[in-house]
Design a protein around this motif. Structure first.
Motif, mmCIF file in Angstrom:
data_model
loop_
_atom_site.group_PDB
_atom_site.id
_atom_site.type_symbol
_atom_site.label_atom_id
_atom_site.label_comp_id
_atom_site.label_asym_id
_atom_site.label_seq_id
_atom_site.Cartn_x
_atom_site.Cartn_y
_atom_site.Cartn_z
ATOM 1 N N GLN A 386 0.816 -1.220 0.000
ATOM 2 C CA GLN A 386 0.000 0.000 0.000
ATOM 3 C C GLN A 386 0.849 1.270 0.000
ATOM 4 O O GLN A 386 0.326 2.379 -0.133
ATOM 5 N N VAL A 387 2.154 1.115 0.163
ATOM 6 C CA VAL A 387 3.042 2.273 0.313
ATOM 7 C C VAL A 387 3.166 3.040 -0.999
ATOM 8 O O VAL A 387 3.315 2.455 -2.069
ATOM 9 N N GLU A 388 3.110 4.370 -0.893
ATOM 10 C CA GLU A 388 3.279 5.260 -2.036
ATOM 11 C C GLU A 388 4.354 6.288 -1.705
ATOM 12 O O GLU A 388 4.874 6.326 -0.591
ATOM 13 N N ASP A 389 4.655 7.151 -2.666
ATOM 14 C CA ASP A 389 5.675 8.177 -2.441
ATOM 15 C C ASP A 389 5.296 9.132 -1.317
ATOM 16 O O ASP A 389 6.172 9.696 -0.655
ATOM 17 N N LYS A 390 3.991 9.339 -1.098
ATOM 18 C CA LYS A 390 3.552 10.262 -0.059
ATOM 19 C C LYS A 390 3.208 9.550 1.248
ATOM 20 O O LYS A 390 2.577 10.121 2.133
ATOM 21 N N THR A 391 3.647 8.291 1.374
ATOM 22 C CA THR A 391 3.420 7.547 2.606
ATOM 23 C C THR A 391 4.546 7.819 3.595
ATOM 24 O O THR A 391 5.723 7.872 3.221
ATOM 25 N N LEU A 392 4.191 7.994 4.860
ATOM 26 C CA LEU A 392 5.171 8.055 5.944
ATOM 27 C C LEU A 392 4.815 6.961 6.936
ATOM 28 O O LEU A 392 3.696 6.911 7.446
ATOM 29 N N ILE A 393 5.772 6.072 7.204
ATOM 30 C CA ILE A 393 5.587 5.002 8.173
ATOM 31 C C ILE A 393 6.177 5.457 9.503
ATOM 32 O O ILE A 393 7.327 5.900 9.565
ATOM 33 N N VAL A 394 5.386 5.347 10.571
ATOM 34 C CA VAL A 394 5.873 5.689 11.914
ATOM 35 C C VAL A 394 5.732 4.444 12.773
ATOM 36 O O VAL A 394 4.608 3.948 12.962
ATOM 37 N N THR A 395 6.835 3.917 13.254
ATOM 38 C CA THR A 395 6.792 2.659 13.998
ATOM 39 C C THR A 395 7.101 2.880 15.468
ATOM 40 O O THR A 395 7.760 3.847 15.849
ATOM 41 N N ASP A 396 6.643 1.935 16.250
ATOM 42 C CA ASP A 396 7.058 1.910 17.644
ATOM 43 C C ASP A 396 8.350 1.107 17.762
ATOM 44 O O ASP A 396 8.878 0.599 16.755
ATOM 45 N N ALA A 397 8.860 1.015 18.978
ATOM 46 C CA ALA A 397 10.085 0.247 19.211
ATOM 47 C C ALA A 397 9.743 -1.225 19.387
ATOM 48 O O ALA A 397 8.613 -1.653 19.171
ATOM 49 N N SER A 398 10.735 -2.019 19.772
ATOM 50 C CA SER A 398 10.619 -3.449 20.015
ATOM 51 C C SER A 398 10.337 -4.201 18.711
ATOM 52 O O SER A 398 10.860 -3.834 17.658
ATOM 53 N N ALA A 432 4.033 10.569 17.717
ATOM 54 C CA ALA A 432 4.929 10.983 16.632
ATOM 55 C C ALA A 432 4.175 11.058 15.313
ATOM 56 O O ALA A 432 4.388 11.973 14.507
ATOM 57 N N ALA A 433 3.268 10.100 15.091
ATOM 58 C CA ALA A 433 2.474 10.099 13.860
ATOM 59 C C ALA A 433 1.544 11.304 13.811
ATOM 60 O O ALA A 433 1.356 11.925 12.755
ATOM 61 N N SER A 442 -0.646 16.491 3.744
ATOM 62 C CA SER A 442 -0.704 15.763 2.471
ATOM 63 C C SER A 442 -0.129 14.362 2.570
ATOM 64 O O SER A 442 -0.340 13.529 1.684
ATOM 65 N N LEU A 443 0.590 14.059 3.648
ATOM 66 C CA LEU A 443 1.179 12.737 3.827
ATOM 67 C C LEU A 443 0.112 11.712 4.205
ATOM 68 O O LEU A 443 -0.856 12.025 4.904
ATOM 69 N N LYS A 444 0.308 10.476 3.742
ATOM 70 C CA LYS A 444 -0.474 9.356 4.247
ATOM 71 C C LYS A 444 0.330 8.719 5.374
ATOM 72 O O LYS A 444 1.313 8.002 5.122
ATOM 73 N N VAL A 445 -0.054 9.005 6.596
ATOM 74 C CA VAL A 445 0.738 8.569 7.752
ATOM 75 C C VAL A 445 0.157 7.281 8.313
ATOM 76 O O VAL A 445 -1.028 7.214 8.670
ATOM 77 N N MET A 446 1.012 6.262 8.392
ATOM 78 C CA MET A 446 0.622 4.973 8.963
ATOM 79 C C MET A 446 1.427 4.747 10.235
ATOM 80 O O MET A 446 2.661 4.732 10.212
ATOM 81 N N CYS A 447 0.717 4.587 11.331
ATOM 82 C CA CYS A 447 1.329 4.323 12.635
ATOM 83 C C CYS A 447 1.256 2.824 12.902
ATOM 84 O O CYS A 447 0.164 2.245 12.932
ATOM 85 N N LEU A 448 2.421 2.197 13.094
ATOM 86 C CA LEU A 448 2.488 0.760 13.357
ATOM 87 C C LEU A 448 2.929 0.550 14.799
ATOM 88 O O LEU A 448 3.997 1.013 15.200
#
Length: 567
Positions: A386-398, A432-433, A442-448
């Motif tokens: 699903q990732v695109e150029d305007k995607t930002l992935i924000v992850t947690d630790a562990s 953070a997300a 404009s970003l598609k932000v996905m928080c994992l």
């Protein structure tokens, strides 16, 4: 201008382009001076999360993020967020409401020596003792936060000083509104030596750290790799220094991504084979350098970093280079072009392709698995699709970090994945997300996030709903503190109190005025992700995953193999 100390602080922030102010509404004289047509006030549920939101905002905008807290416990709540910013080299400016000067040393309510309490976690603490100092203090904070190795700064704002009237000049120095400011270059001598060593290498390797991404050096890294036919591996914070589709991209390295099913097997192998290693903007920490077992002692190391304290910290260094990554590489490339220095034989590209094929053969069966509970690798493969150029992935630790860094393809060079690798503290990704999305809608932000980490921060879902921040939150719900559980199994042969009740976090999201749903069938993941990303509201997807699945951590292979045998 003429105004209160608080008004002078705000107008100077505004002149620096501050469009979001995260925190509780102290210092009140600053908040009540805010031009809300220019700066958005974001009231949070925990001051720690305000510092983290400011961190996410800074990463996306390239400008310092600003957070605020009241005195005493409000100020100490900032510490976790400020520490992560310090270790991750991200400029965050914290405004702390301090007690009126006339109440110092009288045991006022929630009294605290804020400078002593906060100084270990920031580059500087400045108290504004007179309203005339307010604008100068803000400018100083921006200079310190953005210069050299970027980092957090605290401004202490005594209540009586913020209320007092004064006259001062309000302006910003454009050089310090963005970071990194005052880019310095490595010496000419070190550039010449590095060029000679790289051109003579038989198996060179570039390692791009987080400083490479902060510096904006992705184009220079690509050019250098192509000049010397050199594979590029990245640390976890360096993900995005080069797109994964580039034939010289070797992916993430280290013990967190190099175990079973991990893409890090590719770069770890290249690291072990390298005779010359060029480290760019990296703290050479334990996880990415495999407990400091790599590079091999006979490999020659070139280390470039803006911070002289990091160069040579953990390894004998053949060539020390102190400077900004982007601008130093520009000088290095110009020197190589002038001298005709280059090396190309095609072998590195073939070696990467060979290692990648071996990794994919291992990884793809779990990435396409129809198992229930869902394999995390299948979920990550669906997210990656699903990732695109305007995607930002924000992850947690562990575990989430290892899974995401290994299993999500970087589609473009640049800042693509945000993760709390400075301190590896869980409970980071949601705030953070939110900060990142507010910085650039404009970003598609996905928080994992894992369910354990999400338990620290899900109160900020209400903040996201209140401000209409349409982040997509994917909860990897295995009903346990999985790393702790598996670490105890590995070391002790059993685990104790790691498991949770079965909580559907999409229900929690809906209770906090977000949208959401639970996924138990892997065949529905793609459609549900697509729907969430298209929804103009915060959306929580609770995905029930296998509690026995481990992240691709070196040393956890035996646990993973035993559990795979069950299925």
């Amino acid at each position: 201008m003429q105004g209160t100390g608080g008004a002078l602080v705000y107008e100077t922030l505004k002149s620096h382009g501050v469009t979001c102010l995260f925190g509780m509404e102290d210092p009140i004289h600053v908040f009540h001076a805010v031009d809300r047509a220019f700066t958005r006030i974001v009231t949070v549920r925990d001051e720690k999360h305000a510092a983290i939101m400011a961190h996410g905002y800074a990463q996306v905008t390239g400008r310092p993020g600003v957070c605020a807290a009241t005195f005493g416990p409000g100020a100490t709540n900032l510490i976790t967020g400020l520490l992560e910013a310090q270790r991750s080299s991200v400029p965050v400016i914290a405004l702390v409401q301090d007690h009126p000067l006339r109440l110092k040393n009288k045991n006022a309510s929630s009294a605290l020596d804020h400078a002593v309490a906060l100084a270990p976690y920031v580059k500087d603490v400045t108290r504004i003792d007179t309203p005339e100092q307010a604008a100068d203090a803000v400018r100083k904070a921006f200079r310190i936060a953005t210069s050299g190795r970027p980092g957090p700064v605290v401004l202490l704002c005594p209540g009586d000083v913020m209320a007092a009237e004064a006259e001062a000049q309000v302006w910003a120095d454009p050089a310090y509104t963005h970071f990194p400011a005052n880019r310095v270059r490595a010496s000419r001598e070190s550039i010449e030596k590095a060029a000679e060593l790289l051109s003579a290498a038989r198996r060179p390797l570039i390692i791009a750290g987080g400083g490479s991404v902060i510096s904006g050096a992705s184009e220079e890294i690509r050019m250098l790799a192509e000049v010397f036919d050199c594979p590029v591996a990245t640390t976890m914070t360096g993900r995005g220094a080069i797109a994964d589709a580039h034939p010289l991209a070797a992916g993430p390295l280290g013990s967190t991504t190099g175990g079973r099913y991990g893409r890090g097997q590719i770069s770890n192998t290249l690291f072990a084979e390298a005779d010359v290693v060029f480290v760019l903007g990296s703290r050479t920490g334990q996880l990415c350098y495999s407990d400091w077992s790599l590079p091999r002692p006979e490999a020659k190391l070139i280390h470039l970093d803006i911070d002289p304290a990091e160069v040579g910290r953990n390894f004998a260094t053949e060539i020390a280079m102190i400077g900004d990554v982007r601008d130093t590489l520009r000088d290095l490339l110009a020197h190589c072009a002038d001298r005709g220095l280059a090396r190309t034989d095609g072998a590195p590209t073939k070696r990467i392709a060979e290692l990648t094929q071996v990794w994919k053969a291992e990884f793809e069966p779990v990435a396409t698995s129809t198992q229930k509970p869902i394999r995390p690798e299948r979920l990550l493969a669906e997210i990656s699709a699903q990732v695109e150029d305007k995607t930002l992935i924000v992850t947690d630790a562990s575990y989430i970090t290892g899974w995401a860094m290994s299993h999500i393809d970087v589609p473009r060079p640049g800042r693509f994945i945000l993760s709390p690798r400075g301190t590896s503290g869980i409970g980071w990704s949601l705030p953070a997300a939110i900060g990142a999305k507010m910085a650039d809608p404009s970003l598609k932000v996905m928080c994992l996030t894992g369910d354990g980490a999400f338990g620290y921060v899900f109160n900020e879902l209400e903040t996201a709903a209140r401000y209409g921040v349409d982040v997509t939150v994917v909860v990897f719900n295995n009903g346990t503190l999985a790393f702790q559980r598996h670490w105890e199994l590995k070391v002790m042969g059993r685990y104790l109190e790691c498991d949770f009740l079965d909580i559907d976090y999409s229900e929690v999201g809906r209770a906090l005025k977000c949208k959401g749903e639970r996924i138990t069938d892997p065949e529905t993941i793609a459609a549900r992700l697509k729907q969430a990303l298209a929804t103009d509201a915060p959306y929580v997807i609770d995905v029930v995953i296998d509690p026995n699945a481990t992240a691709p951590i070196v040393g956890f292979e035996k646990l993973q193999l035993e559990r795979d045998a069950v299925h």
